[in-house]
Design a protein around this motif. Structure first.
Motif, PDB file in Angstrom:
ATOM      1  N   ILE A  79      -5.242   8.401  -6.780  1.00 44.46           N
ATOM      2  CA  ILE A  79      -5.579   7.214  -5.990  1.00 44.46           C
ATOM      3  C   ILE A  79      -4.809   7.181  -4.667  1.00 44.46           C
ATOM      4  CG2 ILE A  79      -5.555   4.690  -5.965  1.00 44.46           C
ATOM      5  CD1 ILE A  79      -6.163   4.755  -8.935  1.00 44.46           C
ATOM      6  N   PRO A  80      -3.493   7.468  -4.651  1.00 46.67           N
ATOM      7  CA  PRO A  80      -2.809   7.539  -3.356  1.00 46.67           C
ATOM      8  C   PRO A  80      -3.386   8.605  -2.424  1.00 46.67           C
ATOM      9  CG  PRO A  80      -1.211   7.342  -5.122  1.00 46.67           C
ATOM     10  CD  PRO A  80      -2.539   7.565  -5.767  1.00 46.67           C
ATOM     11  N   ALA A  81      -3.776   9.763  -2.976  1.00 48.98           N
ATOM     12  CA  ALA A  81      -4.365  10.808  -2.136  1.00 48.98           C
ATOM     13  C   ALA A  81      -5.662  10.330  -1.499  1.00 48.98           C
ATOM     14  CB  ALA A  81      -4.612  12.069  -2.963  1.00 48.98           C
ATOM     15  N   LEU A  82      -6.487   9.635  -2.269  1.00 43.25           N
ATOM     16  CA  LEU A  82      -7.725   9.092  -1.715  1.00 43.25           C
ATOM     17  C   LEU A  82      -7.433   8.033  -0.656  1.00 43.25           C
ATOM     18  CD1 LEU A  82      -9.905   8.764  -4.945  1.00 43.25           C
ATOM     19  CD2 LEU A  82     -10.189  10.414  -3.086  1.00 43.25           C
ATOM     20  N   ALA A  83      -6.398   7.231  -0.889  1.00 43.60           N
ATOM     21  CA  ALA A  83      -6.031   6.206   0.093  1.00 43.60           C
ATOM     22  C   ALA A  83      -5.614   6.845   1.415  1.00 43.60           C
ATOM     23  CB  ALA A  83      -4.899   5.341  -0.461  1.00 43.60           C
ATOM     24  N   ILE A  84      -4.842   7.926   1.342  1.00 46.89           N
ATOM     25  CA  ILE A  84      -4.409   8.622   2.558  1.00 46.89           C
ATOM     26  C   ILE A  84      -5.602   9.255   3.264  1.00 46.89           C
ATOM     27  CG2 ILE A  84      -3.028  10.545   3.432  1.00 46.89           C
ATOM     28  CD1 ILE A  84      -1.079  10.018   1.113  1.00 46.89           C
ATOM     29  N   LEU A 188     -10.464 -11.198  -3.936  1.00 46.53           N
ATOM     30  CA  LEU A 188      -9.774  -9.917  -3.797  1.00 46.53           C
ATOM     31  C   LEU A 188      -8.277 -10.069  -4.075  1.00 46.53           C
ATOM     32  CD1 LEU A 188      -9.572  -6.948  -2.955  1.00 46.53           C
ATOM     33  CD2 LEU A 188      -9.537  -7.696  -0.566  1.00 46.53           C
ATOM     34  N   SER A 189      -7.687 -11.158  -3.614  1.00 53.54           N
ATOM     35  CA  SER A 189      -6.259 -11.392  -3.861  1.00 53.54           C
ATOM     36  C   SER A 189      -5.980 -11.498  -5.356  1.00 53.54           C
ATOM     37  CB  SER A 189      -5.810 -12.670  -3.151  1.00 53.54           C
ATOM     38  OG  SER A 189      -5.974 -12.559  -1.752  1.00 53.54           O
ATOM     39  N   LEU A 190      -6.851 -12.194  -6.074  1.00 56.30           N
ATOM     40  CA  LEU A 190      -6.691 -12.302  -7.524  1.00 56.30           C
ATOM     41  C   LEU A 190      -6.863 -10.942  -8.192  1.00 56.30           C
ATOM     42  CD1 LEU A 190      -6.361 -13.972 -10.102  1.00 56.30           C
ATOM     43  CD2 LEU A 190      -8.831 -14.417 -10.034  1.00 56.30           C
ATOM     44  N   ALA A 191      -7.864 -10.182  -7.743  1.00 61.78           N
ATOM     45  CA  ALA A 191      -8.089  -8.853  -8.315  1.00 61.78           C
ATOM     46  C   ALA A 191      -6.892  -7.945  -8.076  1.00 61.78           C
ATOM     47  CB  ALA A 191      -9.353  -8.231  -7.715  1.00 61.78           C
ATOM     48  N   ALA A 192      -6.298  -8.029  -6.882  1.00 59.47           N
ATOM     49  CA  ALA A 192      -5.122  -7.214  -6.580  1.00 59.47           C
ATOM     50  C   ALA A 192      -3.927  -7.666  -7.410  1.00 59.47           C
ATOM     51  CB  ALA A 192      -4.795  -7.298  -5.090  1.00 59.47           C
ATOM     52  N   LEU A 228      -0.139   3.530  -1.351  1.00 59.80           N
ATOM     53  CA  LEU A 228      -1.473   2.960  -1.536  1.00 59.80           C
ATOM     54  C   LEU A 228      -1.885   2.085  -0.355  1.00 59.80           C
ATOM     55  CD1 LEU A 228      -1.500   1.841  -5.286  1.00 59.80           C
ATOM     56  CD2 LEU A 228      -2.725   3.758  -4.268  1.00 59.80           C
ATOM     57  N   HIS A 229      -0.900   1.541   0.347  1.00 60.16           N
ATOM     58  CA  HIS A 229      -1.167   0.655   1.477  1.00 60.16           C
ATOM     59  C   HIS A 229      -0.956   1.383   2.803  1.00 60.16           C
ATOM     60  CE1 HIS A 229      -0.479  -2.006  -1.962  1.00 60.16           C
ATOM     61  NE2 HIS A 229      -1.197  -2.905  -1.323  1.00 60.16           N
ATOM     62  N   VAL A 230      -1.250   2.675   2.810  1.00 57.63           N
ATOM     63  CA  VAL A 230      -1.066   3.491   4.011  1.00 57.63           C
ATOM     64  C   VAL A 230      -1.927   2.997   5.165  1.00 57.63           C
ATOM     65  CG1 VAL A 230      -2.822   5.162   3.296  1.00 57.63           C
ATOM     66  CG2 VAL A 230      -0.994   5.879   4.846  1.00 57.63           C
ATOM     67  N   TYR A 231      -3.027   2.313   4.864  1.00 51.97           N
ATOM     68  CA  TYR A 231      -3.871   1.773   5.929  1.00 51.97           C
ATOM     69  C   TYR A 231      -3.126   0.736   6.767  1.00 51.97           C
ATOM     70  CZ  TYR A 231      -4.456  -2.408   3.054  1.00 51.97           C
ATOM     71  OH  TYR A 231      -4.227  -3.550   2.333  1.00 51.97           O
ATOM     72  N   GLY A 233      -0.231   1.268   7.990  1.00 49.95           N
ATOM     73  CA  GLY A 233       0.676   1.988   8.870  1.00 49.95           C
ATOM     74  C   GLY A 233       2.036   2.202   8.227  1.00 49.95           C
ATOM     75  N   THR A 234       2.923   2.873   8.968  1.00 48.63           N
ATOM     76  CA  THR A 234       4.258   3.182   8.444  1.00 48.63           C
ATOM     77  C   THR A 234       5.013   1.919   8.062  1.00 48.63           C
ATOM     78  OG1 THR A 234       4.333   5.154   9.848  1.00 48.63           O
ATOM     79  CG2 THR A 234       6.419   4.373   8.940  1.00 48.63           C
ATOM     80  N   LEU A 235       4.934   0.912   8.921  1.00 49.71           N
ATOM     81  CA  LEU A 235       5.587  -0.361   8.622  1.00 49.71           C
ATOM     82  C   LEU A 235       5.078  -0.927   7.304  1.00 49.71           C
ATOM     83  CD1 LEU A 235       7.311  -2.870   9.512  1.00 49.71           C
ATOM     84  CD2 LEU A 235       5.206  -3.734  10.558  1.00 49.71           C
ATOM     85  N   GLY A 236       3.757  -0.896   7.110  1.00 46.50           N
ATOM     86  CA  GLY A 236       3.165  -1.452   5.901  1.00 46.50           C
ATOM     87  C   GLY A 236       3.545  -0.688   4.650  1.00 46.50           C
ATOM     88  N   ILE A 237       3.706   0.631   4.760  1.00 44.43           N
ATOM     89  CA  ILE A 237       4.101   1.429   3.598  1.00 44.43           C
ATOM     90  C   ILE A 237       5.469   0.983   3.093  1.00 44.43           C
ATOM     91  CG2 ILE A 237       4.767   3.731   2.825  1.00 44.43           C
ATOM     92  CD1 ILE A 237       2.637   4.869   4.673  1.00 44.43           C
ATOM     93  N   PHE A 238       6.434   0.884   4.009  1.00 39.33           N
ATOM     94  CA  PHE A 238       7.779   0.469   3.599  1.00 39.33           C
ATOM     95  C   PHE A 238       7.796  -0.990   3.147  1.00 39.33           C
ATOM     96  CE2 PHE A 238       8.863   4.213   6.137  1.00 39.33           C
ATOM     97  CZ  PHE A 238       9.801   4.814   5.313  1.00 39.33           C
ATOM     98  N   ARG A 239       7.036  -1.821   3.825  1.00 44.99           N
ATOM     99  CA  ARG A 239       6.992  -3.245   3.477  1.00 44.99           C
ATOM    100  C   ARG A 239       6.466  -3.441   2.057  1.00 44.99           C
ATOM    101  NH1 ARG A 239       3.968  -6.076   7.964  1.00 44.99           N
ATOM    102  NH2 ARG A 239       2.216  -4.906   7.098  1.00 44.99           N
ATOM    103  N   THR A 240       5.360  -2.787   1.733  1.00 50.58           N
ATOM    104  CA  THR A 240       4.780  -2.961   0.405  1.00 50.58           C
ATOM    105  C   THR A 240       5.580  -2.222  -0.666  1.00 50.58           C
ATOM    106  OG1 THR A 240       3.231  -1.170   0.931  1.00 50.58           O
ATOM    107  CG2 THR A 240       2.439  -3.423   1.189  1.00 50.58           C
ATOM    108  N   ALA A 241       6.258  -1.132  -0.298  1.00 47.88           N
ATOM    109  CA  ALA A 241       7.111  -0.444  -1.268  1.00 47.88           C
ATOM    110  C   ALA A 241       8.268  -1.343  -1.692  1.00 47.88           C
ATOM    111  CB  ALA A 241       7.630   0.863  -0.682  1.00 47.88           C
ATOM    112  N   VAL A 242       8.897  -1.999  -0.723  1.00 46.22           N
ATOM    113  CA  VAL A 242       9.994  -2.917  -1.042  1.00 46.22           C
ATOM    114  C   VAL A 242       9.473  -4.101  -1.854  1.00 46.22           C
ATOM    115  CG1 VAL A 242      11.710  -4.492  -0.061  1.00 46.22           C
ATOM    116  CG2 VAL A 242      11.354  -2.231   0.964  1.00 46.22           C
ATOM    117  N   MET A 243       8.293  -4.591  -1.487  1.00 41.28           N
ATOM    118  CA  MET A 243       7.712  -5.693  -2.244  1.00 41.28           C
ATOM    119  C   MET A 243       7.378  -5.251  -3.668  1.00 41.28           C
ATOM    120  SD  MET A 243       4.586  -8.193  -1.138  1.00 41.28           S
ATOM    121  CE  MET A 243       5.359  -8.399   0.459  1.00 41.28           C
ATOM    122  N   GLY A 244       6.859  -4.034  -3.804  1.00 45.02           N
ATOM    123  CA  GLY A 244       6.570  -3.511  -5.132  1.00 45.02           C
ATOM    124  C   GLY A 244       7.825  -3.384  -5.978  1.00 45.02           C
ATOM    125  N   ALA A 245       8.927  -2.940  -5.360  1.00 45.22           N
ATOM    126  CA  ALA A 245      10.189  -2.831  -6.088  1.00 45.22           C
ATOM    127  C   ALA A 245      10.685  -4.207  -6.527  1.00 45.22           C
ATOM    128  CB  ALA A 245      11.234  -2.146  -5.214  1.00 45.22           C
TER     129      ALA A 245
END
Length: 298
Positions: A79-84, A188-192, A228-231, A233-245
């Protein structure tokens, strides 16, 4: 009577033209497949290779069941590969938000349902953290995780402004602008909130803990969650990674996935609909300036 031969000749000519057109269209489709951007093709080939490598490693070395290794390899690699791979294609396409929302909703529900069924097949709902907490801890964890998630967005915004980093235009283009889009975005927010939490926290973390430990499982799933949130951008990747943690930490410490599900849903609703223009970076020069007017359509 004399028209009959001409009629058949005409039919044969039309069939020949149609045959050439079909072959031409088929060749065009093949050509388009071959003409995928080199970066996209490399990502897909690398993803396929890593998928089997990770799946076999988890099966042979990690001692996991075949079903778990296939699902984990799908969540962590495929799934991450497809997202990229989708990002450069999406940047060249005209984004239609409603179809994008509905397709994402379907994908998330399927992903969450499969993770739910696989994760609960032996020990029930408790295996993926779907357990109730007493009212006070439940409310405290839910509000705390929601506030922490919004705080992470604010902190990243301030840091990015200081570094003169720009928000991803693709992320901005996917935010809802009309009443109908906001309604579907709420679904979509609920599904996510349900699908991603069940898959990447409730299912993946407990299965990975015997293999890489609690900290390793938290870091690995959070890093993948960021990719997964590579769309964004770089900022979003780190932002969502920290949020995921953060959400993963709440799950591990509280023992329940429910606060993380509700917090995730609330964060997406607030950040995507109600206060997006205040939380995300503006699009103008170097990410500094006023509110993006594209979010103000009715």
């Amino acid at each position: 009577m004399h028209l009959e031969p001409h009629h058949h000749v005409g039919r044969r000519a039309r069939h020949a033209r149609c045959h050439r057109e079909v072959r031409s269209r088929g060749a065009l489709r093949v050509s388009r497949l071959k003409d995928l951007p080199p970066g996209v093709a490399r990502v897909l080939w690398l993803g396929a290779t890593l998928f089997w490598a990770v799946q076999l490693s988890l099966y042979l070395l990690g001692g996991l069941s075949l079903l778990d290794t296939i699902l984990l390899a799908t969540l962590l690699i495929a799934i991450p590969a497809l997202a990229i791979a989708q990002v450069p294609l999406a940047q060249e396409a005209l984004i239609e938000r409603l179809p994008a929302y509905w397709s994402s909703i379907a994908t998330l529900w399927v992903l969450g349902t499969i993770s739910w069924l696989v994760g609960t097949r032996t020990e029930g709902l408790a295996a993926i953290g779907l357990t109730l907490l007493p009212p006070v801890p439940f409310i405290a964890w839910t509000l705390g995780l929601t506030a922490a998630g919004l705080g992470i967005i604010v902190v990243f915004r301030q840091v990015a402004l200081g570094l003169r980093v720009r928000e991803s235009p693709l992320l901005r283009s996917l935010l809802p602008r009309t009443a109908e889009e906001r309604g579907v975005f709420a679904i979509l927010s609920l599904a996510a909130g349900v699908g991603e939490e069940v898959a990447y926290r409730g299912y993946a973390i407990p299965v990975l803990i015997p293999v890489v430990g609690s900290v390793g499982a938290l870091l690995l799933t959070s890093a993948v969650f960021g990719v997964l949130h590579v769309y964004q951008g770089t900022l979003g990747i780190f932002r969502t990674a920290v949020m995921g943690a953060t959400l993963a930490g709440g799950f591990l410490l509280s023992g329940s996935l429910l606060p993380a599900i509700i917090a995730h849903t609330a964060i997406d609703l607030l950040a995507g609909i109600l206060i997006a223009d205040k939380l995300l970076l503006p699009l103008n020069s170097h990410g500094v300036g006023g509110v993006d007017e594209t979010l103000q359509e009715s």
